[in-house]
Design an enzyme around this catalytic site. Sequence first.
Site, PDB file in Angstrom:
ATOM      1  N   ASP A 115       0.823  -1.208   0.000  1.00 14.73           N
ATOM      2  CA  ASP A 115       0.000   0.000   0.000  1.00 14.73           C
ATOM      3  C   ASP A 115       0.857   1.258   0.000  1.00 14.73           C
ATOM      4  OD1 ASP A 115      -2.230  -1.571  -0.008  1.00 14.73           O
ATOM      5  OD2 ASP A 115      -2.574  -1.453   2.162  1.00 14.73           O
ATOM      6  N   SER A 167       5.299   3.261 -46.473  1.00 18.07           N
ATOM      7  CA  SER A 167       6.501   2.475 -46.185  1.00 18.07           C
ATOM      8  C   SER A 167       7.712   3.132 -46.838  1.00 18.07           C
ATOM      9  CB  SER A 167       6.318   1.045 -46.693  1.00 18.07           C
ATOM     10  OG  SER A 167       6.071   1.058 -48.090  1.00 18.07           O
ATOM     11  N   LYS A 171      14.848  -1.819 -37.712  1.00 17.12           N
ATOM     12  CA  LYS A 171      13.567  -2.008 -38.400  1.00 17.12           C
ATOM     13  C   LYS A 171      12.803  -3.065 -37.612  1.00 17.12           C
ATOM     14  CE  LYS A 171      11.530  -2.772 -42.943  1.00 17.12           C
ATOM     15  NZ  LYS A 171      10.561  -3.817 -42.550  1.00 17.12           N
ATOM     16  N   LYS A 218      17.148  -4.530 -45.841  1.00 18.88           N
ATOM     17  CA  LYS A 218      16.638  -5.849 -45.474  1.00 18.88           C
ATOM     18  C   LYS A 218      17.804  -6.816 -45.342  1.00 18.88           C
ATOM     19  CE  LYS A 218      12.713  -6.973 -45.758  1.00 18.88           C
ATOM     20  NZ  LYS A 218      11.639  -7.137 -44.765  1.00 18.88           N
ATOM     21  N   CYS A 272       2.791 -37.583 -68.009  1.00 22.03           N
ATOM     22  CA  CYS A 272       2.071 -36.780 -67.019  1.00 22.03           C
ATOM     23  C   CYS A 272       1.765 -37.645 -65.795  1.00 22.03           C
ATOM     24  CB  CYS A 272       0.777 -36.253 -67.623  1.00 22.03           C
ATOM     25  SG  CYS A 272      -0.307 -35.431 -66.425  1.00 22.03           S
ATOM     26  N   CYS A 291       1.756 -31.210 -70.449  1.00 21.55           N
ATOM     27  CA  CYS A 291       0.876 -32.334 -70.763  1.00 21.55           C
ATOM     28  C   CYS A 291      -0.171 -31.808 -71.740  1.00 21.55           C
ATOM     29  CB  CYS A 291       0.199 -32.866 -69.504  1.00 21.55           C
ATOM     30  SG  CYS A 291      -1.183 -33.988 -69.824  1.00 21.55           S
ATOM     31  N   CYS A 341      -6.996 -34.649 -69.204  1.00 19.76           N
ATOM     32  CA  CYS A 341      -6.240 -34.913 -67.974  1.00 19.76           C
ATOM     33  C   CYS A 341      -7.045 -34.433 -66.766  1.00 19.76           C
ATOM     34  CB  CYS A 341      -4.898 -34.190 -68.032  1.00 19.76           C
ATOM     35  SG  CYS A 341      -3.901 -34.353 -66.543  1.00 19.76           S
TER      36      CYS A 341
END
Length: 667
Positions: A36, A80, A104, A305, A395, A420, A425
Amino acid sequence: MNDSIKNIKELVNVLNQHRHAYYNLNAPIIPDKEYDRLYDELDRLEKETGFVLSDSPTQAVGYMPVSALKKVSLETPLLSLDKTKQMEELFHFIGNRIALIMLKLDGLTVELDYEHGLLVRASTRGDGVTGEKITHNIPAFKNVPLSIPYKKKLRITGEALIYKDDFEQLKHTLVDSNGKPYCNSRNLAAGSVRCLDPETCSKRQIRFLAFKVLEGLDEDSNYKDSKNFHLYQLHKLGFEICPYFVADNTDYALKDLKNDIIKLQDHAERNNIPIDGIVVSYDSISYSDSCGRTGRFYKDGLAYKFEDTTYESVLREIEWTPTRTGELAPVAAFDTVEIDGCEVSRAALHNLTFIKDLELAPGCRILVSKRNMIIPHVEENLDRGSYQDITPPVCPCCGEKTRIHSRKSSDNRLIETVHCDNPSCESRQLRRFIHFVGKKAMNIQGLSSATLEKFLENGWLLSFQDIYHLDRHKEEILQMDGFGEASYENLLEAIHTSCWTTFVRYLVAMDIPLIGRTISQLLEEHFAGDLNAFENAALNGYDFTQIEGIGSISNSNIHTWFTEESNLQLWKTLQTEMIFEKRKEEKRMRKETIFTGKTIVATGKLENFTRDEINSAILELGAKPGSSVSKKTDFLIAGEKAGSKLTKAQELGIKILSEAEFLELIA
């Protein structure tokens, strides 16, 4: 930071530890009387300074959930920054100017607005122009001041995030909306900040690190132009600041930049701060403003980055899957590796040329990454020299012989793909039906790929027209898992609704190679929405390259498609199931603008439009969307990474617009 605010933070931390011991562990550390006394001291200091933290024990009065997140317009667009992976480019960007080199952060960008010393609004970055109001969740954050001694208007931005050590404890007990564990702290932070119930958010250990002042703290005329000074003032007010260095001397060299980045990375690692790169921005606010912006990013900063981390694995198999065009798409299946908290065991291999270039074969050791922390990618083969031809002779779906198709890429490289040619198919058929019912085509909701596959297996769908007669199989459908009377009726209603269609949707649904929504809109405009007129043109050798935006390959594809008897029969008979909307006359009575009748090319990544959406917007203006830049081009809308089209437009003197300038003009 003044001593009082520092004492407040220490008291909040100590009292919260004691509260946790008392309420959660049932093991109090100090007597109630001592607690307290500390509480009263905290309360006195908060009233004296006007500084109150969101997780202060004095504020523990319950949370107020909301029913939905309201959209809010951002006073300052939160765009950005352009990105690079080259440290030399980052150094060149700084030049001889004072710059901030900052972590970043890997979380969710948030704006906080204060008036008269009180937090009045918090919002997410959203799309940069419109965000979502999250004020109700701020009391659930761990370190955001709810009141501050600064009484003028203050708007700041920063990152809401979860420290890595907190996430490690949380990830074992939480699952996302799909019932799976969260892969990384970024996803959990983003979801938590947008919770409707602050009680949920309060359990996620969300913190806020400020990185920019948008408005306020400019009373000192000597320093009002400095971002660094503004952040220092924020720090004094009690905000936690994103760690950064200042490059402020003329002798600042590339090696200094490298050292600063290493130091920032080490700091983030030691303090469990989630990051995904470095941000460099100019310190001078006035110079930053003069740099301007594109439609997507501000030009006063550049994000560095980090190179995608690679992980070693072993390639076990190359799977080949027929697409609806007949091309077999190769996918690498490899031993599972954990990247950014997610288990990764598959990655697209693009084409046969990509496989040959890396000399990939089952059993070789490979390096795998998640590019931009999203897309799994095979980066390298560590066991080159033992390549053997892995082209599938038949295929894998239908067993028909395959063929290799060669084409030249935009940079004149030979690209080989495997195909193919069997139109029956099963895999190709399924993908053709998926395209037909898709949103851009007939838009039949309720016909999922799984449902289509079952219908095909049961022999109920031999052609697109059979979709409109599924009522013949009502009893069998009602016996299927997941189908009851209500879901069956909903499906039939969706199919019935799709009968009211348009020239564009119908043509897109036909799946003519390279004839997507944009070219379909050009054809609709040229032939006034008349399918018969378009059909006659296709059957009688019309040169579609006369229409701006349609090239020779698309022209050839249209004619080739209509020479197939089965295609022509489909084209004619399916129309009997449809009711075609008439073109709105107001389209022909458009108000003239500077774009009317002009040719506009859009290039680069756009913030507010997909490629189809920007081309639709151009058509709505009475203009023509172009696919390449030439002397006939009137405007170029340049997004992020505009590339060679921008260079050519500059050489030809074509009017260049940013996305933001385009939006302003059409508004």
